[in-house]
Design a protein around this motif. Structure first.
Motif, PDB file in Angstrom:
ATOM      1  N   VAL A  40      40.743  41.132  44.185  1.00 14.05           N
ATOM      2  CA  VAL A  40      40.039  40.651  42.997  1.00 14.05           C
ATOM      3  C   VAL A  40      41.051  39.931  42.110  1.00 14.05           C
ATOM      4  N   THR A  41      40.727  38.711  41.711  1.00 11.45           N
ATOM      5  CA  THR A  41      41.589  38.000  40.768  1.00 11.45           C
ATOM      6  C   THR A  41      40.993  38.164  39.378  1.00 11.45           C
ATOM      7  N   ARG A  42      41.710  38.891  38.528  1.00 15.84           N
ATOM      8  CA  ARG A  42      41.170  39.300  37.229  1.00 15.84           C
ATOM      9  C   ARG A  42      42.177  38.966  36.134  1.00 15.84           C
ATOM     10  N   ASP A  43      41.678  38.513  35.004  1.00 14.20           N
ATOM     11  CA  ASP A  43      42.536  38.278  33.845  1.00 14.20           C
ATOM     12  C   ASP A  43      42.695  39.606  33.110  1.00 14.20           C
ATOM     13  N   THR A  44      43.924  40.086  33.011  1.00  9.52           N
ATOM     14  CA  THR A  44      44.127  41.409  32.418  1.00  9.52           C
ATOM     15  C   THR A  44      43.864  41.413  30.909  1.00  9.52           C
ATOM     16  N   LEU A  45      43.800  40.232  30.298  1.00 10.59           N
ATOM     17  CA  LEU A  45      43.526  40.182  28.858  1.00 10.59           C
ATOM     18  C   LEU A  45      42.034  40.140  28.562  1.00 10.59           C
ATOM     19  N   THR A  46      41.284  39.398  29.376  1.00  6.74           N
ATOM     20  CA  THR A  46      39.857  39.203  29.076  1.00  6.74           C
ATOM     21  C   THR A  46      38.953  39.926  30.068  1.00  6.74           C
ATOM     22  N   HIS A  47      39.520  40.407  31.159  1.00  5.71           N
ATOM     23  CA  HIS A  47      38.757  41.011  32.254  1.00  5.71           C
ATOM     24  C   HIS A  47      37.886  39.993  32.989  1.00  5.71           C
ATOM     25  N   GLU A  48      38.108  38.724  32.743  1.00  9.07           N
ATOM     26  CA  GLU A  48      37.353  37.719  33.489  1.00  9.07           C
ATOM     27  C   GLU A  48      37.797  37.756  34.950  1.00  9.07           C
ATOM     28  N   ILE A  49      36.814  37.769  35.856  1.00  8.96           N
ATOM     29  CA  ILE A  49      37.122  37.793  37.285  1.00  8.96           C
ATOM     30  C   ILE A  49      36.815  36.416  37.856  1.00  8.96           C
ATOM     31  N   THR A  50      37.819  35.759  38.409  1.00  4.92           N
ATOM     32  CA  THR A  50      37.626  34.389  38.870  1.00  4.92           C
ATOM     33  C   THR A  50      37.438  34.291  40.374  1.00  4.92           C
ATOM     34  N   SER A  51      37.867  35.302  41.119  1.00  5.89           N
ATOM     35  CA  SER A  51      37.597  35.241  42.552  1.00  5.89           C
ATOM     36  C   SER A  51      37.636  36.643  43.160  1.00  5.89           C
ATOM     37  N   VAL A  52      36.801  36.840  44.170  1.00  8.12           N
ATOM     38  CA  VAL A  52      36.778  38.115  44.899  1.00  8.12           C
ATOM     39  C   VAL A  52      36.763  37.782  46.381  1.00  8.12           C
ATOM     40  N   GLU A  53      37.750  38.296  47.113  1.00  8.44           N
ATOM     41  CA  GLU A  53      37.862  37.999  48.551  1.00  8.44           C
ATOM     42  C   GLU A  53      37.944  39.303  49.331  1.00  8.44           C
ATOM     43  N   LEU A  54      37.556  39.245  50.597  1.00 16.36           N
ATOM     44  CA  LEU A  54      37.783  40.390  51.476  1.00 16.36           C
ATOM     45  C   LEU A  54      39.283  40.488  51.732  1.00 16.36           C
ATOM     46  N   ALA A  55      39.838  41.672  51.529  1.00 12.18           N
ATOM     47  CA  ALA A  55      41.280  41.833  51.704  1.00 12.18           C
ATOM     48  C   ALA A  55      41.693  41.509  53.146  1.00 12.18           C
ATOM     49  N   ARG A  56      40.786  41.797  54.074  1.00  8.37           N
ATOM     50  CA  ARG A  56      41.103  41.506  55.480  1.00  8.37           C
ATOM     51  C   ARG A  56      41.372  40.004  55.671  1.00  8.37           C
ATOM     52  N   ASP A  57      40.543  39.156  55.029  1.00  4.48           N
ATOM     53  CA  ASP A  57      40.753  37.707  55.135  1.00  4.48           C
ATOM     54  C   ASP A  57      42.075  37.310  54.502  1.00  4.48           C
ATOM     55  N   VAL A  58      42.361  37.905  53.344  1.00  2.62           N
ATOM     56  CA  VAL A  58      43.617  37.587  52.658  1.00  2.62           C
ATOM     57  C   VAL A  58      44.791  38.009  53.529  1.00  2.62           C
ATOM     58  N   ALA A  59      44.696  39.201  54.124  1.00  2.61           N
ATOM     59  CA  ALA A  59      45.785  39.707  54.963  1.00  2.61           C
ATOM     60  C   ALA A  59      46.037  38.754  56.133  1.00  2.61           C
ATOM     61  N   ARG A  60      44.969  38.282  56.737  1.00  2.39           N
ATOM     62  CA  ARG A  60      45.137  37.356  57.869  1.00  2.39           C
ATOM     63  C   ARG A  60      45.771  36.052  57.401  1.00  2.39           C
ATOM     64  N   GLU A  61      45.311  35.570  56.235  1.00  2.00           N
ATOM     65  CA  GLU A  61      45.905  34.330  55.700  1.00  2.00           C
ATOM     66  C   GLU A  61      47.396  34.506  55.465  1.00  2.00           C
ATOM     67  N   ARG A  62      47.791  35.688  55.099  1.00  2.00           N
ATOM     68  CA  ARG A  62      49.212  35.919  54.816  1.00  2.00           C
ATOM     69  C   ARG A  62      49.978  36.278  56.083  1.00  2.00           C
ATOM     70  N   GLY A  63      49.313  36.134  57.209  1.00  2.00           N
ATOM     71  CA  GLY A  63      50.035  36.255  58.475  1.00  2.00           C
ATOM     72  C   GLY A  63      50.033  37.642  59.075  1.00  2.00           C
ATOM     73  N   ARG A  64      49.188  38.533  58.560  1.00  2.00           N
ATOM     74  CA  ARG A  64      49.157  39.864  59.154  1.00  2.00           C
ATOM     75  C   ARG A  64      48.198  39.878  60.347  1.00  2.00           C
ATOM     76  N   GLY A  65      48.553  40.656  61.384  1.00  2.00           N
ATOM     77  CA  GLY A  65      47.703  40.709  62.564  1.00  2.00           C
ATOM     78  C   GLY A  65      47.597  42.114  63.076  1.00  2.00           C
ATOM     79  N   LYS A  66      48.258  42.391  64.208  1.00  2.00           N
ATOM     80  CA  LYS A  66      48.213  43.729  64.794  1.00  2.00           C
ATOM     81  C   LYS A  66      49.393  44.564  64.348  1.00  2.00           C
TER      82      LYS A  66
END
Lengths: 984, 95
Positions: B69-95
């Motif tokens: 979750v991408t959240r502004d800690t001052l306003t609590h506005e949430i600008t994006s929510v992604e599945l962590a699994r997708d993020v992990a794969r994008e960052r090169g994680r696999g098996k």
């Protein structure tokens, strides 16, 4: 007639008379009355005593902002302190008592405080009672607490139910005055899902208190008609008696609905109040405005009230506080009160307007450019003293004084997300700032639009705009013609003088106190508030904050906006603790989880213990057993002697499936799992990433791609969460699926030399569970009792020949009963968690006491289990130098040198003859029990270099309990150290 | 707060368990020479921004997805929510 101050007209139902008591005296009122309006109608102005000086007080307002008229409502367990008489709806039989007065409201002994006011100024308790320190706790504080204070609680359990609920809407409208109603009409006709929340019992807001018409009808009639249309439409939910208390993140609002407060007690099955969580796409704040007083000497006497409040009492409730009244104003709105009072036939003794060019008044003497500077009357107003424009003073007798210093928009909810209000010089008040909570718009008087016409058009406009952003087209309705008077006001905050002039009547804060705080360098508004307590307690300074700011501004030579404003926080009005608790009280505070054979255990008289949310049988007392140790010793001996059954359903169970299931377990356990054959179980230790052990259990391989993992009872949720983290975030491409199956299976440990014989009586003949076919650490899917699917694991926590058998949850109770039946010939007994604990200590198995969040695999004697050949959670950091020192703690067994001595868990281990202090600490005892097998106490503990110190004698000291025992270091495996019993 | 779950739509934050900085996805290589130091930093060092923050939330009372979750800690506005699994794969994680 007792209602001596009752007038004609009003929105009360005279066809019914309601009887009520105040301080034991009987009075009458009518449906539609509040407690305050009914008391005023009965000629009662004195309703309470003030917080600090015990000054006589009457109502200042006619709404929820009331600082003075606070009473005990009801009696017995339903007694509610600090109830505002101004919003308490009258019902037949209502019982109210004044508070903070002794022996009586009219003669209050502590009114002596008023004469001591020179010693009781702002911050007095910081200064006066400094020395000696011991006096503070024993004498000063109790005395002050008794003297200063408001209502008292009943100290009985609240007999009523409070509920919580959830609502969703396109548009939440807060307040059903002219702005809110016109917004609701606009949105309702456009088909939007609307919630209209109103703190009053009926819609209309200020319209109910005013006489100026809306086109050809009264404001109250128009409001009723709009309500009728809204309710009929079906897409608008009108919620009367509902206060929106807070604006939270992302369009979520909290609201309290007072479902039953207007009744003597709730109807059967109904809650007293409901705390609503409202999810709104958009919101319109139409909360109106609150009038503010002008401070002058002795301005707190019963009978002095806000002009708009007096107008409301006269118009809506047909009650006047007195027959002769006067008015003190700095603005044109105050003159409406004069006009309405005269129209109702009340004698208006004087109109005192600080403006030299004040408008003319028909039917009363006008003193333009004059100020009220003092008042008299011990228990209620008798006269006021005014200072004329030319400096002369004059006394005017009157029983009530209406005061208007202008109106403050109710900006509170706009500030709940850190928004700061902005100063509007045009109306000399704070209006909502730019940074509003997401999705909120403000309309009507709350925005600073103080005319009725402005509120009507503003509400409709705000609704059109809010709905447009949601893709809903709305158009403003035809609105009735209404007054559109511009605000005409000369800012005037307090009449100068040397006597005490009250700013905050609730906290007894005067102009002098603010000056004193300033002299003592409390310059920030926030410091001022805390030093003087201004703006605190029930009314949260709704009528006093701006007045105090103006005095501060005067003292500092700054403007009011430069001086600042305090932050408003939820809740808008006080909320009872019971409302926040809802149904989460007593046993319902959190869920209680019961195993499928709980009832069976109850029938056996089990004593239960909480384990997380679960109740587990602790032991099963038999007739004649008077001490728990008798039961536990018997259960241990019977299990080790023949066979016992323990309910282990509460242990966490996680199903792990997929082609990479073994590889996955290899990563989450410190020890290896890839080579575990199908049909076998293995003990597994889980580490945190920092290398500390946090949970243990077993993993059974039911198929190549299928494992069942067990966790400890209390860590089941955490382990599952961490496994999902590993699966999704760390190794997203592993082919593995997880499911929590804790509640899907009932599971029982069957332990003791006769455990196999017992199980053979229920396991279907097709399955061979002999030692050869089903050896130690075997597992398999079987059927029992003629076809019921089950899982059997040959694992042992007790050290005996033992199994765990699992069946689908709904068969747990039946299986338990069947095992007790067929086990009768072996004298099978059920055993509880205590016997379980004794046997695992005898066997040297670590449990929660040993996996205590500070210990590593090395400490637990399992250092070699941590694989260095694979990647797993925690293995890298378990190699940290500090965790692997020569003198690291090791798990050891301890037994008392004198076998009659106890071993006390929590004791620390010290060298014989050495000092007993932290610097010489050798370790500590984690678990202790009396071993009925050995006939003496035993313990497990951690000892520095413990592995190499067997035979050493140490002191086990427990200064807390005053116990010191000599103990010998021994193997942690007290019973069957070679594990022979497990394999027969 | 309301978290707009990429699969389930808007859900109340009460359904979730909070973990912390999304950098916890970037678990170091255990075979690296400085692995202990790298794991120490991974585990204990966090930025504490006043503003945008990428963080991990677990839908414990829901579908058990880990989300970034991408959240502004001052306003609590949430600008994006992604599945962590997708993020992990994008960052090169696999098996």
């Amino acid at each position: 007639m007792t209602q001596v101050n009752r007038l004609q007209g009003g929105l009360i139902s005279r066809d019914r008379t309601l009887n009520f008591t105040f301080d034991g005296r009987n009075y009458q009122g009518h449906p539609g009355d509040t407690l305050a309006s009914a008391l005023l109608a009965n000629g009662v102005r004195l309703m309470g005593r003030s917080f600090k000086y015990h000054r006589p007080r009457g109502p200042l307002t006619a709404g929820s902002e009331e600082p003075n008229a606070l009473v005990h409502l009801r009696s017995g367990a339903r007694q509610e302190p600090n109830t505002r008489a101004t919003v308490t709806e009258l019902y037949d039989g209502l019982e109210a008592r004044s508070q903070n007065a002794w022996p009586s409201l009219k003669f209050d002994a502590l009114a002596v405080n008023d004469c001591l006011s020179n010693f009781l100024t702002a911050g007095f308790y910081y200064k006066t009672f400094m020395w000696p320190a011991i006096f503070w706790e024993k004498i000063y504080e109790p005395v002050i607490r008794r003297a200063a204070g408001l209502g008292e609680i009943s100290f009985e359990d609240d007999p009523d139910v409070y509920d919580k609920g959830f609502l969703h809407c396109d548009l939440l409208i807060i307040g059903a005055g002219p702005a809110g109603l016109s917004a609701a009409l606009t949105a309702g006709r456009a088909g939007a899902r609307v919630i209209l929340a109103e703190e009053d019992l009926r819609p209309g807001g200020r319209l109910l208190a005013e006489t100026s018409p809306l086109s050809d009808q009264s404001g109250a009639t128009w409001a009723e008609r709009v309500r009728g249309e809204l309710v009929a439409a079906g897409n608008v939910r009108f919620m009367p008696r509902t206060t929106v208390i807070g604006a939270f993140d992302h369009g979520i609002y909290g609201a309290v609905e007072r479902v039953s407060d207007h009744l003597p007690q709730p109807e059967a099955g109904k809650p007293r109040q409901v705390l609503w969580r409202i999810y709104s796409k958009r919101a319109i704040l139409a909360a109106g405005a609150t009038e503010r007083p002008i401070a002058f000497a002795n301005n707190d006497r019963p009978g002095v009230m806000l002009a708009g409040a007096m107008r409301a009492y006269v118009n809506r409730w047909a009650a006047t506080p007195a027959q002769d009244v006067a008015l003190f104003t700095n603005n044109d709105d105050g003159h409406r009160t004069a006009r309405d009072l005269i129209a109702k036939g009340v004698n208006l003794a004087a109109v005192v307007d600080v403006r030299p060019n004040a408008p003319k008044v028909d039917g009363a003497a006008l003193f333009a450019g004059a100020e009220v500077i003092d008042s008299s009357g011990r228990l209620g107003l008798k006269s006021i003293r005014i200072r004329l424009r030319n400096g002369e003073t004059r006394d005017i007798s009157c029983g009530a004084l209406a005061v208007s210093g202008g109106w403050n928009p109710n900006v509170h909810l706009t500030c709940h997300q850190r928004g700061r209000p902005a100063w509007d010089a045009g109306i000399a008040a704070f209006v909502p700032g730019d940074a509003l909570p997401t999705g909120m718009a403000v309309a009507g008087a709350a925005k600073g639009d103080l005319s009725t016409a402005g509120a009507l058009s503003g509400g409709a406009g705000a609704a059109v705009q809010a709905l447009r952003t949601l893709g809903i087209t709305a158009k403003p309705p035809d609105l009735p013609e209404a007054e559109d008077m511009a605000v005409s006001l000369k800012p005037f905050w307090h009449a100068k003088g040397t006597k005490r002039a009250w700013l905050d009547q609730q906290n007894d804060v005067t102009v002098k106190d603010v000056k004193l705080a300033h002299q003592e360098n409390f310059i920030s508004v926030e410091h001022l508030k805390r030093y003087t307590t201004l703006g605190m307690a029930i009314d949260q300074g709704k009528t006093s904050n701006v007045g105090a700011l103006s005095v501060m501004a005067e003292l500092t030579g700054k403007s009011i906006p430069e001086t600042g404003t305090t932050i408003f926080r939820p809740p808008y009005t006080p909320v009872a603790m019971g409302t926040f608790a809802g149904r989460s009280v007593g046993k319902e505070f959190r869920p209680t989880r019961l195993t499928p054979s709980h009832k069976w255990a109850e029938e056996r008289g089990a004593v239960f213990v909480e384990a997380g949310d679960w109740l587990r049988a602790q032991w099963f007392p038999k007739p004649g057993e008077t001490h728990w140790r008798q039961s536990v010793d018997r259960e241990v001996l019977a299990t080790r002697g023949s066979v016992g059954i323990c309910d282990v359903t509460t242990l966490g169970k996680i199903d792990v499936q997929g082609a990479d299931a073994a590889e996955f377990l290899n990563k989450i356990y410190a020890n290896g799992f890839v080579k575990l054959p199908v049909g076998k179980v293995r003990y597994g230790l889980m580490l945190r990433e920092d290398g500390v052990a946090y949970d243990d259990g077993t993993a059974a391989r039911l198929a190549e791609d299928h494992f069942v993992v067990t966790t400890t009872t209390v860590n089941a949720v955490l382990v599952y969460r961490n496994m999902e983290f590993a699966r999704q975030c760390l190794w997203p491409d592993l082919d593995v699926q997880l499911a929590s199956i804790t509640e899907a299976w009932a599971q029982y440990a069957v332990a003791g030399p006769n455990s196999r014989k017992l199980l053979q009586k229920i396991v279907d003949p097709a399955f061979d569970i002999s030692n050869d076919a089903f050896p130690f650490m075997a597992c398999g899917e079987i059927t029992v009792c003629d076809g019921l699917r089950a899982r059997l694991f040959r694992i042992s926590f007790s050290g005996e020949l033992a199994y765990e058998i699992a069946v689908p949850t709904r068969y747990g109770d039946a299986l338990m009963r069947r095992m007790a039946e067929v086990g009768a010939e072996f004298d099978v007994i059920p055993y509880g968690t205590e016997a379980l604990g004794v046997m695992r200590i005898e066997k040297g198995h670590p449990a929660g006491n040993e996996l205590n969040g500070t210990t590593t695999a090395l400490n637990l004697g399992m250092g070699r289990m941590v694989s260095k050949k694979k990647d797993c959670i925690g293995n890298t950091l378990s190699e940290r130098e500090g965790l692997n020192t020569e003198d690291a703690l090791r798990l050891v067994g301890l037994r008392p040198v004198d076998p009659t001595n106890p071993v006390v868990a929590g004791s620390h281990l010290m060298a014989e003859g050495g000092p007993v202090d932290a610097a010489h600490d050798q370790g500590y005892i984690t678990s202790a029990a009396y071993s009925p097998v050995l006939g003496h106490s035993i313990g497990l503990g951690f000892l520095k270099r413990g592995g190499a110190r067997k035979g050493e004698i140490l002191r086990a000291v427990n200064p807390l309990e005053g116990v010191e025992v000599a103990v010998e270091v021994v193997s942690a495996h007290f019973v069957d150290p070679e594990g022979e019993k497990l394999r027969v | 707060m309301i978290i707009n779950h990429p699969i389930l739509g808007p859900r109340d934050a009460q359904e979730f368990t909070y973990l912390g900085d999304a950098n916890l996805i970037d678990r170091p290589d255990w075979r690296a020479e400085n692995a202990i130091k790298a794991f120490h930093d991974y585990l204990h060092l966090r930025d504490n921004p006043a503003g945008e923050h990428r963080e991990l939330w677990f839908h414990e009372q829901g579908d058990r997805s880990w989300l970034v979750v991408t959240r502004d800690t001052l306003t609590h506005e949430i600008t994006s929510v992604e599945l962590a699994r997708d993020v992990a794969r994008e960052r090169g994680r696999g098996k």
